[in-house]
Design a protein around this motif. Structure first.
Motif, short mmCIF file in Angstrom:
data_model
loop_
_atom_site.label_atom_id
_atom_site.label_comp_id
_atom_site.label_asym_id
_atom_site.label_seq_id
_atom_site.Cartn_x
_atom_site.Cartn_y
_atom_site.Cartn_z
N VAL A 196 87.11 -4.36 -16.62
CA VAL A 196 86.51 -3.40 -17.39
C VAL A 196 86.17 -4.04 -18.85
O VAL A 196 87.55 -4.38 -19.16
N CYS A 197 85.65 -3.18 -19.01
CA CYS A 197 85.36 -4.42 -20.78
C CYS A 197 84.88 -2.10 -21.21
O CYS A 197 83.84 -1.86 -21.20
N THR A 198 85.41 -2.42 -22.66
CA THR A 198 85.05 -1.48 -23.55
C THR A 198 84.95 -1.81 -24.71
O THR A 198 84.94 -2.97 -25.06
N ALA A 199 83.94 -1.45 -26.04
CA ALA A 199 84.00 -1.60 -26.85
C ALA A 199 83.10 -0.55 -27.89
O ALA A 199 82.35 0.20 -27.46
N GLN A 200 83.54 -0.42 -29.02
CA GLN A 200 82.23 0.54 -29.56
C GLN A 200 81.68 -0.35 -30.90
O GLN A 200 82.47 -0.67 -32.16
N LEU A 201 80.73 -0.80 -30.64
CA LEU A 201 79.76 -1.44 -31.48
C LEU A 201 79.53 -0.74 -33.32
O LEU A 201 79.25 0.40 -32.93
N HIS A 202 78.91 -1.53 -33.91
CA HIS A 202 78.37 -0.87 -35.29
C HIS A 202 78.04 0.43 -35.02
O HIS A 202 76.41 -0.31 -34.12
N ALA A 203 77.40 1.25 -35.76
CA ALA A 203 76.77 1.96 -36.01
C ALA A 203 74.86 2.05 -36.33
O ALA A 203 75.58 1.18 -37.72
N VAL A 204 73.73 2.42 -35.97
CA VAL A 204 72.87 2.38 -36.27
C VAL A 204 72.79 3.56 -36.64
O VAL A 204 72.75 5.10 -36.27
N PRO A 205 72.06 3.95 -38.22
CA PRO A 205 71.67 4.88 -38.95
C PRO A 205 70.75 5.86 -38.02
O PRO A 205 70.29 5.07 -36.93
N SER A 206 70.84 7.12 -37.40
CA SER A 206 70.34 7.95 -36.52
C SER A 206 68.41 7.95 -37.50
O SER A 206 68.22 7.71 -36.74
N GLN A 207 68.41 7.32 -38.38
CA GLN A 207 66.70 8.20 -39.09
C GLN A 207 65.90 6.16 -39.18
O GLN A 207 66.66 5.21 -39.55
N ASP A 245 80.67 3.65 -26.43
CA ASP A 245 80.32 3.95 -27.26
C ASP A 245 79.24 2.75 -27.54
O ASP A 245 80.00 2.27 -29.22
N LEU A 246 78.33 2.31 -27.02
CA LEU A 246 77.16 1.10 -27.91
C LEU A 246 77.01 1.44 -28.61
O LEU A 246 75.90 0.12 -29.69
N ASN A 247 75.93 2.51 -29.26
CA ASN A 247 76.00 3.31 -30.50
C ASN A 247 74.53 2.22 -30.20
O ASN A 247 73.35 2.34 -31.65
N LEU A 248 73.49 2.14 -29.47
CA LEU A 248 72.19 1.88 -29.09
C LEU A 248 71.62 3.61 -28.28
O LEU A 248 72.63 3.28 -26.97
N ARG A 249 70.34 4.15 -29.09
CA ARG A 249 69.79 4.97 -27.94
C ARG A 249 68.51 4.44 -27.47
O ARG A 249 67.57 3.54 -27.63
N TRP A 250 68.69 5.08 -26.10
CA TRP A 250 67.65 4.80 -25.44
C TRP A 250 66.25 5.15 -25.48
O TRP A 250 65.38 4.50 -25.18
N ASN A 251 65.89 6.13 -25.93
CA ASN A 251 64.92 6.71 -26.58
C ASN A 251 64.25 5.92 -27.97
O ASN A 251 63.22 6.91 -28.53
N HIS A 254 63.47 -0.48 -30.06
CA HIS A 254 64.12 -1.31 -31.34
C HIS A 254 65.51 -1.48 -30.27
O HIS A 254 65.52 -2.34 -29.85
N GLU A 255 66.70 0.10 -30.13
CA GLU A 255 67.40 -0.18 -29.81
C GLU A 255 68.04 -0.42 -27.86
O GLU A 255 68.07 -0.67 -27.37
N GLN A 256 66.76 0.36 -27.67
CA GLN A 256 65.73 0.51 -26.39
C GLN A 256 65.70 -1.46 -25.97
O GLN A 256 66.04 -1.69 -24.63
N ASN A 257 65.70 -1.93 -26.36
CA ASN A 257 64.80 -3.69 -26.41
C ASN A 257 66.65 -4.49 -26.21
O ASN A 257 66.66 -5.05 -25.63
N ALA A 258 66.97 -3.98 -27.32
CA ALA A 258 68.72 -4.18 -27.60
C ALA A 258 69.29 -4.13 -25.29
O ALA A 258 69.83 -4.84 -26.03
N LEU A 259 69.02 -2.55 -25.92
CA LEU A 259 69.97 -2.16 -24.50
C LEU A 259 69.32 -3.34 -23.19
O LEU A 259 70.35 -3.74 -22.12
N ASN A 260 68.18 -3.82 -23.09
CA ASN A 260 67.39 -4.51 -22.17
C ASN A 260 68.35 -5.42 -21.90
O ASN A 260 67.99 -5.82 -21.01
N LEU A 261 67.87 -5.98 -23.46
CA LEU A 261 68.41 -7.44 -23.02
C LEU A 261 70.36 -7.40 -22.42
O LEU A 261 70.66 -8.92 -22.21
#
Length: 312
Positions: A196-207, A245-251, A254-261
């Motif tokens: 089991v692994c965890t992290a809170q990644l760097h926060a991406v701006p909401s906008q 809390d990976l600080n990447l949003r599926w919707n 750009h963030e979805q692509n990062a999650l996919n990879l």
């Protein structure tokens, strides 16, 4: 299951933003909590739980994030403890196999595992400072650290960690960081039934219109890729679960692509926002629930929902 769609877009993001120099792995400033008991756990493989229920919690409990810390009820010295009481009650209700927690203080973790009936915990300390002079980041307001101790993330399991701890526990600072004020880290805990692994990644701006958006996505994507790579290497041929809390949003494309990879070859489930569970195991239906009493403005315990999923 993940697809390969969008790989080119993320590659473009990484080229558009300035590259950041990698940073060396720091020396861990924390140790496995079980060392105080001076017990040696036999390396006996136990039957894996069925299902494995993973509960992800971001407690927003450091005092550093004023947007949610100031909304917690009670006097500042009592807010963290009150949040931990709610967390313990929710763990008792949900009955997880493992709990991953972000934005928690080391002092608030003391005694918590006994309260919830878990025997094992690993704490992973967020750092600050340039390489070579890094120190643990403290909970509390700047210049007014709280008694909560160090700031970071944790993994709790029902079983203690096996010995030697260095073989079953991993803690690393990410090579790519945004600044020296908050050096994000990842942590893993290898149990007989899964790593089991965890992290809170760097926060991406909401906008997405924020001029800092693409650079932030680069930093968070780099950290997500390293989290996946290091976690897979540490897990070896065994089952792997990444939750945090990976600080990447599926919707957001750009963030979805990062999650996919960073989850390529595995399966991902999210809470509809920034928390995710990634694993090669079969997922049951994920559950996302608000924290208790969040309908009242003065009882907001955290800015993230409870998120858990069953893995078979």
């Amino acid at each position: 299951m993940f697809t390969h769609a969008g790989a080119a877009a993320v590659a473009a993001i990484l080229l558009m933003a300035p590259s950041l120099a990698p940073t060396p792995e720091p020396t861990s400033t924390t140790t496995e909590a079980e060392t105080s008991g001076k017990r040696r756990i036999r390396n006996v493989e136990s039957a894996p739980p069925r299902p494995i229920r993973v509960l992800q919690m971001n407690l927003c409990n450091s005092g550093l994030a004023r947007h949610c810390w100031d909304k917690k009820p009670g006097a500042p010295q009592n807010r963290a403890g009150a949040t931990m009481q709610v967390a313990a009650a929710e763990i008792a209700r949900i009955k997880p196999t493992a709990v991953t927690i972000n934005e928690i203080c080391s002092g608030d973790l003391e005694g918590f595992k006994q309260k919830i009936g878990f025997k094992g915990d690993s704490f992973f300390t967020v750092l600050e400072g340039a390489p070579g002079s890094r120190t643990p980041k403290k909970c509390g307001q700047p210049g007014k650290p709280s008694k909560g101790g160090d700031y970071g993330s944790a993994i709790l399991t029902k079983e203690p960690l096996r010995e030697p701890y260095s073989e079953f526990r991993l803690e690393k600072a990410f090579d790519t960081q945004r600044n020296d004020r908050e050096v994000r880290v990842m942590g893993c805990r290898k149990m007989p039934w899964a790593t089991v692994c965890t992290a809170q990644l760097h926060a991406v701006p909401s906008q997405e219109s924020d001029e800092d958006y693409l650079r932030s996505v680069q930093v968070t994507a780099d950290q997500c890729f390293q989290l996946s790579r290091e976690a897979r290497r540490f897990a070896g041929d065994g089952p792997l679960i990444i939750a945090g809390d990976l600080n990447l949003r599926w919707n957001k494309p750009h963030e979805q692509n990062a999650l996919n990879l960073c989850g390529k070859g595995l399966t991902r489930k999210g809470d509809g926002n920034r928390q995710h569970v990634i694993s090669g195991k079969t997922f049951g239906e994920p559950q996302t629930e608000p924290w208790p009493d969040t309908s009242e403005p003065d009882t907001v315990w955290t800015d993230h929902p409870l998120f858990y999923v069953d893995l078979t």
